[in-house]
Write a protein that holds these residues in place. Sequence first.
Motif, PDB file in Angstrom:
ATOM      1  N   ILE A  10      25.835  48.713  45.147  1.00 31.23           N
ATOM      2  CA  ILE A  10      27.040  48.206  45.829  1.00 31.23           C
ATOM      3  C   ILE A  10      27.636  47.042  45.043  1.00 31.23           C
ATOM      4  CG2 ILE A  10      27.848  47.012  47.907  1.00 31.23           C
ATOM      5  CD1 ILE A  10      25.869  48.733  49.504  1.00 31.23           C
ATOM      6  N   SER A  11      26.780  46.159  44.534  1.00 31.70           N
ATOM      7  CA  SER A  11      27.262  45.019  43.750  1.00 31.70           C
ATOM      8  C   SER A  11      27.977  45.479  42.486  1.00 31.70           C
ATOM      9  CB  SER A  11      26.094  44.106  43.360  1.00 31.70           C
ATOM     10  OG  SER A  11      25.524  43.522  44.498  1.00 31.70           O
ATOM     11  N   HIS A  13      29.522  48.380  42.017  1.00 32.84           N
ATOM     12  CA  HIS A  13      30.811  48.977  42.394  1.00 32.84           C
ATOM     13  C   HIS A  13      31.827  47.891  42.756  1.00 32.84           C
ATOM     14  CE1 HIS A  13      29.808  53.176  42.136  1.00 32.84           C
ATOM     15  NE2 HIS A  13      28.716  53.011  42.908  1.00 32.84           N
ATOM     16  N   ALA A  14      31.379  46.872  43.467  1.00 36.43           N
ATOM     17  CA  ALA A  14      32.283  45.788  43.848  1.00 36.43           C
ATOM     18  C   ALA A  14      32.772  45.048  42.603  1.00 36.43           C
ATOM     19  CB  ALA A  14      31.583  44.827  44.800  1.00 36.43           C
ATOM     20  N   LYS A  15      31.878  44.803  41.643  1.00 34.00           N
ATOM     21  CA  LYS A  15      32.266  44.119  40.410  1.00 34.00           C
ATOM     22  C   LYS A  15      33.267  44.956  39.619  1.00 34.00           C
ATOM     23  CE  LYS A  15      30.254  41.834  36.371  1.00 34.00           C
ATOM     24  NZ  LYS A  15      31.401  42.039  35.566  1.00 34.00           N
ATOM     25  N   GLN A  16      33.029  46.242  39.544  1.00 30.65           N
ATOM     26  CA  GLN A  16      33.956  47.119  38.819  1.00 30.65           C
ATOM     27  C   GLN A  16      35.330  47.126  39.481  1.00 30.65           C
ATOM     28  OE1 GLN A  16      31.983  50.902  38.726  1.00 30.65           O
ATOM     29  NE2 GLN A  16      30.688  50.371  36.955  1.00 30.65           N
ATOM     30  N   ALA A  17      35.344  47.190  40.818  1.00 31.99           N
ATOM     31  CA  ALA A  17      36.616  47.200  41.537  1.00 31.99           C
ATOM     32  C   ALA A  17      37.349  45.870  41.344  1.00 31.99           C
ATOM     33  CB  ALA A  17      36.374  47.467  43.022  1.00 31.99           C
ATOM     34  N   PHE A  18      36.613  44.779  41.383  1.00 35.47           N
ATOM     35  CA  PHE A  18      37.212  43.474  41.179  1.00 35.47           C
ATOM     36  C   PHE A  18      37.789  43.346  39.770  1.00 35.47           C
ATOM     37  CE2 PHE A  18      36.823  38.961  39.955  1.00 35.47           C
ATOM     38  CZ  PHE A  18      37.688  38.416  40.896  1.00 35.47           C
ATOM     39  N   ASP A  19      37.016  43.769  38.767  1.00 39.90           N
ATOM     40  CA  ASP A  19      37.491  43.699  37.382  1.00 39.90           C
ATOM     41  C   ASP A  19      38.759  44.533  37.185  1.00 39.90           C
ATOM     42  OD1 ASP A  19      35.448  41.988  36.670  1.00 39.90           O
ATOM     43  OD2 ASP A  19      34.160  43.577  35.847  1.00 39.90           O
ATOM     44  N   GLN A  20      38.823  45.705  37.817  1.00 39.36           N
ATOM     45  CA  GLN A  20      40.023  46.550  37.704  1.00 39.36           C
ATOM     46  C   GLN A  20      41.231  45.870  38.336  1.00 39.36           C
ATOM     47  OE1 GLN A  20      38.893  50.246  39.510  1.00 39.36           O
ATOM     48  NE2 GLN A  20      37.757  50.974  37.715  1.00 39.36           N
ATOM     49  N   GLN A  21      41.015  45.216  39.465  1.00 43.16           N
ATOM     50  CA  GLN A  21      42.118  44.522  40.130  1.00 43.16           C
ATOM     51  C   GLN A  21      42.614  43.340  39.286  1.00 43.16           C
ATOM     52  OE1 GLN A  21      43.819  45.189  42.958  1.00 43.16           O
ATOM     53  NE2 GLN A  21      42.675  47.096  43.087  1.00 43.16           N
ATOM     54  N   VAL A  22      41.688  42.615  38.651  1.00 38.20           N
ATOM     55  CA  VAL A  22      42.071  41.488  37.806  1.00 38.20           C
ATOM     56  C   VAL A  22      42.867  41.965  36.605  1.00 38.20           C
ATOM     57  CG1 VAL A  22      41.156  39.676  36.285  1.00 38.20           C
ATOM     58  CG2 VAL A  22      40.194  39.989  38.567  1.00 38.20           C
ATOM     59  N   GLU A  23      42.447  43.070  35.996  1.00 34.07           N
ATOM     60  CA  GLU A  23      43.145  43.596  34.830  1.00 34.07           C
ATOM     61  C   GLU A  23      44.537  44.108  35.181  1.00 34.07           C
ATOM     62  OE1 GLU A  23      40.541  46.504  33.119  1.00 34.07           O
ATOM     63  OE2 GLU A  23      39.051  45.002  32.560  1.00 34.07           O
ATOM     64  N   SER A  24      44.719  44.533  36.420  1.00 31.93           N
ATOM     65  CA  SER A  24      46.021  45.088  36.806  1.00 31.93           C
ATOM     66  C   SER A  24      47.013  44.018  37.287  1.00 31.93           C
ATOM     67  CB  SER A  24      45.840  46.151  37.886  1.00 31.93           C
ATOM     68  OG  SER A  24      45.384  45.557  39.089  1.00 31.93           O
ATOM     69  N   LEU A  25      46.607  42.754  37.333  1.00 32.98           N
ATOM     70  CA  LEU A  25      47.507  41.679  37.768  1.00 32.98           C
ATOM     71  C   LEU A  25      48.580  41.433  36.715  1.00 32.98           C
ATOM     72  CD1 LEU A  25      45.038  38.984  39.148  1.00 32.98           C
ATOM     73  CD2 LEU A  25      46.576  40.418  40.476  1.00 32.98           C
ATOM     74  N   ASN A  26      49.788  41.096  37.202  1.00 33.47           N
ATOM     75  CA  ASN A  26      50.822  40.720  36.237  1.00 33.47           C
ATOM     76  C   ASN A  26      50.573  39.287  35.773  1.00 33.47           C
ATOM     77  OD1 ASN A  26      51.870  38.986  38.166  1.00 33.47           O
ATOM     78  ND2 ASN A  26      53.406  40.448  38.880  1.00 33.47           N
ATOM     79  N   SER A  27      51.232  38.889  34.711  1.00 30.27           N
ATOM     80  CA  SER A  27      50.948  37.593  34.088  1.00 30.27           C
ATOM     81  C   SER A  27      51.304  36.412  34.990  1.00 30.27           C
ATOM     82  CB  SER A  27      51.662  37.484  32.748  1.00 30.27           C
ATOM     83  OG  SER A  27      53.067  37.547  32.940  1.00 30.27           O
ATOM     84  N   ASP A  28      52.368  36.518  35.794  1.00 39.26           N
ATOM     85  CA  ASP A  28      52.751  35.424  36.693  1.00 39.26           C
ATOM     86  C   ASP A  28      51.674  35.179  37.741  1.00 39.26           C
ATOM     87  OD1 ASP A  28      55.128  34.990  35.380  1.00 39.26           O
ATOM     88  OD2 ASP A  28      56.301  36.288  36.737  1.00 39.26           O
ATOM     89  N   THR A  29      51.177  36.251  38.327  1.00 39.45           N
ATOM     90  CA  THR A  29      50.145  36.124  39.356  1.00 39.45           C
ATOM     91  C   THR A  29      48.862  35.560  38.757  1.00 39.45           C
ATOM     92  OG1 THR A  29      51.092  38.019  40.517  1.00 39.45           O
ATOM     93  CG2 THR A  29      48.873  37.362  41.145  1.00 39.45           C
ATOM     94  N   ALA A  30      48.487  36.030  37.576  1.00 33.44           N
ATOM     95  CA  ALA A  30      47.275  35.521  36.916  1.00 33.44           C
ATOM     96  C   ALA A  30      47.422  34.039  36.605  1.00 33.44           C
ATOM     97  CB  ALA A  30      47.000  36.323  35.648  1.00 33.44           C
ATOM     98  N   GLN A  31      48.600  33.618  36.166  1.00 34.96           N
ATOM     99  CA  GLN A  31      48.843  32.207  35.866  1.00 34.96           C
ATOM    100  C   GLN A  31      48.725  31.361  37.131  1.00 34.96           C
ATOM    101  OE1 GLN A  31      49.093  30.637  33.044  1.00 34.96           O
ATOM    102  NE2 GLN A  31      49.503  28.656  33.990  1.00 34.96           N
ATOM    103  N   ARG A  32      49.306  31.822  38.236  1.00 37.64           N
ATOM    104  CA  ARG A  32      49.222  31.075  39.497  1.00 37.64           C
ATOM    105  C   ARG A  32      47.783  30.991  39.989  1.00 37.64           C
ATOM    106  NH1 ARG A  32      53.361  33.658  43.412  1.00 37.64           N
ATOM    107  NH2 ARG A  32      52.999  35.446  42.090  1.00 37.64           N
ATOM    108  N   LEU A  33      47.024  32.067  39.815  1.00 39.62           N
ATOM    109  CA  LEU A  33      45.614  32.042  40.213  1.00 39.62           C
ATOM    110  C   LEU A  33      44.817  31.044  39.374  1.00 39.62           C
ATOM    111  CD1 LEU A  33      44.831  35.812  40.861  1.00 39.62           C
ATOM    112  CD2 LEU A  33      44.845  33.961  42.532  1.00 39.62           C
ATOM    113  N   ARG A  34      45.088  30.993  38.074  1.00 38.64           N
ATOM    114  CA  ARG A  34      44.405  30.021  37.218  1.00 38.64           C
ATOM    115  C   ARG A  34      44.748  28.591  37.634  1.00 38.64           C
ATOM    116  NH1 ARG A  34      45.153  33.950  33.245  1.00 38.64           N
ATOM    117  NH2 ARG A  34      47.189  33.156  32.619  1.00 38.64           N
ATOM    118  N   GLU A  35      46.035  28.337  37.934  1.00 38.38           N
ATOM    119  CA  GLU A  35      46.443  27.002  38.374  1.00 38.38           C
ATOM    120  C   GLU A  35      45.773  26.620  39.690  1.00 38.38           C
ATOM    121  OE1 GLU A  35      50.700  27.169  38.523  1.00 38.38           O
ATOM    122  OE2 GLU A  35      50.915  27.135  36.343  1.00 38.38           O
TER     123      GLU A  35
END
Length: 115
Positions: A10-11, A13-35
């Motif tokens: 389960i861990s 699968h959850a990590k894989q799903a999380f990594d896929q979601q992070v990779e699919s983020l647009n650059s603006d959203t990723a920048q706001r999350l980092r901030e």
Amino acid sequence: MTNKDNQSNISQHAKQAFDQQVESLNSDTAQRLREARNIALSQTEKSVWLSKKWLTGAGAGLAIASVLAFMIVPQLTASKLSPLEDLDMLSADVDMDLYTQLDFYQWLDESLDES
């Protein structure tokens, strides 16, 4: 399959799903999350610093209270003398001035009592 293997699966699968979601983020959203992450980390560092400062102050206060309680207070209570002991201490120096000017000291004591 054991419970431990099931949790590990389960861990993964959850990590894989999380990594896929992070990779699919647009650059603006990723920048706001980092901030937001940086702001959260800086606030955590401030709160840790404040708690260390508070603990240091509390420790110093406790140390001072301990010194007062165990060293100074017993000395103060032990040094209380009765009036006869005070007179004995005054006469121990063989200072005859006290005896020769006793009237002056009685007058001084009475005038201080009146005021």
